[in-house]
Scaffold this motif. Structure first.
Motif: not given
Length: 150
Positions: A84-101
């Motif tokens: 939890v001392t890491l930054k979000v950028g260290d752990l986030m997922t960048t392969v995204l599935y996105v819905a259109d409204p």
């Protein structure tokens, strides 16, 4: 029924520089399991979830290959403080599935089921507009089909 009709628009978000501790706190106190990561212009750049945070505690395949003895799970639990001392950028997922409204709700649900994820951000031209979860889909389908007597 369209995604924009059921999406949550007041979305908790993170930036890549946020401490994981802060985002974990937001998730725990708001009873949510993941949040979108956005840049300063609200452009969607990733997702961070409880699963990403907990996954960071476990040894990698290379670690296991180099040291085949079973991991010390008690020690791993204590290492949560380090994660939890890491930054979000260290752990986030960048392969995204996105819905259109304007996407049908069940199409968004099929993306979630097919990719074994519980929530997807809703965006237009890369800008975050909301989020939709499997629970949102189920509630909407229930309301639409079982609460209206025809």
């Amino acid at each position: 029924m369209l995604v924009k009709e059921i999406m949550t628009t007041s979305v908790k978000v993170a930036s890549t520089t946020d401490p994981v501790r802060d985002i974990a706190t937001v998730m725990c106190f708001n009873k949510i399991s993941g949040v979108p990561v956005v840049d300063a212009q609200q452009k969607l750049i990733g997702m961070i979830s409880e699963k990403d945070i907990l996954h960071a505690m476990f040894p990698t395949l290379q670690d296991v290959m180099e040291n085949p003895t079973p991991p010390d799970f008690e020690k791993l639990e204590r290492e949560y403080r380090d994660v939890v001392t890491l930054k979000v950028g260290d752990l986030m997922t960048t392969v995204l599935y996105v819905a259109d409204p304007d996407m049908p709700v069940l199409k968004a649900a099929s993306i979630m089921f097919r990719n074994r994820i519980r929530r997807i951000p809703v965006a237009k031209n890369g800008v975050l507009l909301g989020i939709i979860s499997i629970g949102d889909v189920h509630k909407a389908m229930f309301r639409e089909n079982l609460t209206h007597q025809g």
